[in-house]
Design a protein around this motif. Structure first.
Motif, mmCIF file in Angstrom:
data_model
loop_
_atom_site.group_PDB
_atom_site.id
_atom_site.type_symbol
_atom_site.label_atom_id
_atom_site.label_comp_id
_atom_site.label_asym_id
_atom_site.label_seq_id
_atom_site.Cartn_x
_atom_site.Cartn_y
_atom_site.Cartn_z
ATOM 1 N N GLY A 10 0.834 -1.200 0.000
ATOM 2 C CA GLY A 10 0.000 0.000 0.000
ATOM 3 C C GLY A 10 0.868 1.248 0.000
ATOM 4 N N ASP A 11 0.274 2.389 0.306
ATOM 5 C CA ASP A 11 1.033 3.644 0.345
ATOM 6 C C ASP A 11 2.097 3.548 1.432
ATOM 7 N N LEU A 12 3.289 3.995 1.098
ATOM 8 C CA LEU A 12 4.426 3.841 1.999
ATOM 9 C C LEU A 12 4.626 5.087 2.846
ATOM 10 N N VAL A 13 4.970 4.869 4.125
ATOM 11 C CA VAL A 13 5.107 6.002 5.036
ATOM 12 C C VAL A 13 6.510 6.160 5.620
ATOM 13 N N ASP A 14 7.284 5.075 5.719
ATOM 14 C CA ASP A 14 8.618 5.190 6.301
ATOM 15 C C ASP A 14 9.459 3.999 5.871
ATOM 16 N N GLN A 15 10.790 4.179 5.892
ATOM 17 C CA GLN A 15 11.702 3.124 5.455
ATOM 18 C C GLN A 15 13.086 3.431 5.985
ATOM 19 N N ALA A 16 13.846 2.385 6.328
ATOM 20 C CA ALA A 16 15.231 2.582 6.762
ATOM 21 C C ALA A 16 16.025 1.300 6.540
ATOM 22 N N PHE A 17 17.331 1.468 6.370
ATOM 23 C CA PHE A 17 18.257 0.338 6.312
ATOM 24 C C PHE A 17 19.018 0.290 7.622
ATOM 25 N N ASP A 18 19.187 -0.918 8.162
ATOM 26 C CA ASP A 18 19.889 -1.111 9.425
ATOM 27 C C ASP A 18 21.310 -1.632 9.219
ATOM 28 N N VAL A 19 21.667 -1.940 7.983
ATOM 29 C CA VAL A 19 22.953 -2.544 7.658
ATOM 30 C C VAL A 19 23.873 -1.469 7.067
ATOM 31 N N PRO A 20 25.097 -1.316 7.588
ATOM 32 C CA PRO A 20 26.014 -0.320 7.031
ATOM 33 C C PRO A 20 26.538 -0.724 5.647
#
Length: 160
Positions: free
Chosen positions: A54-64
């Motif tokens: 669906g519509d996206l609200v947030d995202q992040a990568f945890d791996v350097p």
């Protein structure tokens, strides 16, 4: 001048339709991969995956950047109105980082999942379970059939 649009095949089943790039590989978990001229793999969600989130609200990568990765490793997460999902690696190699243009612009994933909405890049080799476009279209058919069968098995609610 912009690169020519990649060759695609049209896929339609039930209420879902998309253009699938022919030069991409696809994972059973609905990611696509394209080898870039520098040899790195650019990876994103397929249009089917985007539709499920669906519509996206947030995202992040945890791996350097520079981390050794393998298929199935969780790289980060993405939150949509329909679901929160882990972002998995589909390359055996080295994580090269997320798409910097997604910051504050997650709509690109919905609007152009096979273009500006790519998720991350990695060096190495694709997961051995990745498949060419025709095989992925067959997987989509089977997946959508299962979803339609599940819908049939559920009692219908009265119309409003």
């Amino acid at each position: 001048m912009e690169n020519a649009k990649p060759e695609t095949i049209f896929f339609k089943r039930s209420h879902f339709a998309t253009q699938l790039p022919v030069d991409a590989l696809y994972s059973p978990s609905h990611y696509w991969l394209v080898r870039e001229p520098d040899g790195l793999w650019r990876v994103g969600f397929s249009k089917f995956a985007v539709r499920m989130l669906g519509d996206l609200v947030d995202q992040a990568f945890d791996v350097p950047v520079g981390t050794a990765v393998q298929p199935g490793k969780i790289l980060g997460w993405i939150e949509g109105f329909k679901a929160i999902s882990d972002i998995y690696c589909v390359v055996d190699g080295i994580f090269q980082g997320g798409n910097p243009s997604l910051k504050g612009q997650l709509g690109q994933i919905n609007d152009a999942p096979y273009g500006a909405g790519w998720l991350y890049r990695a060096a190495g080799e694709p997961d051995r379970n990745c498949m060419p476009v025709r095989d992925y279209a067959n997987l989509l058919n089977a997946t959508i059939d299962r979803m339609l069968d599940q819908t049939k098995d559920q009692p219908s609610s009265p119309a409003p």
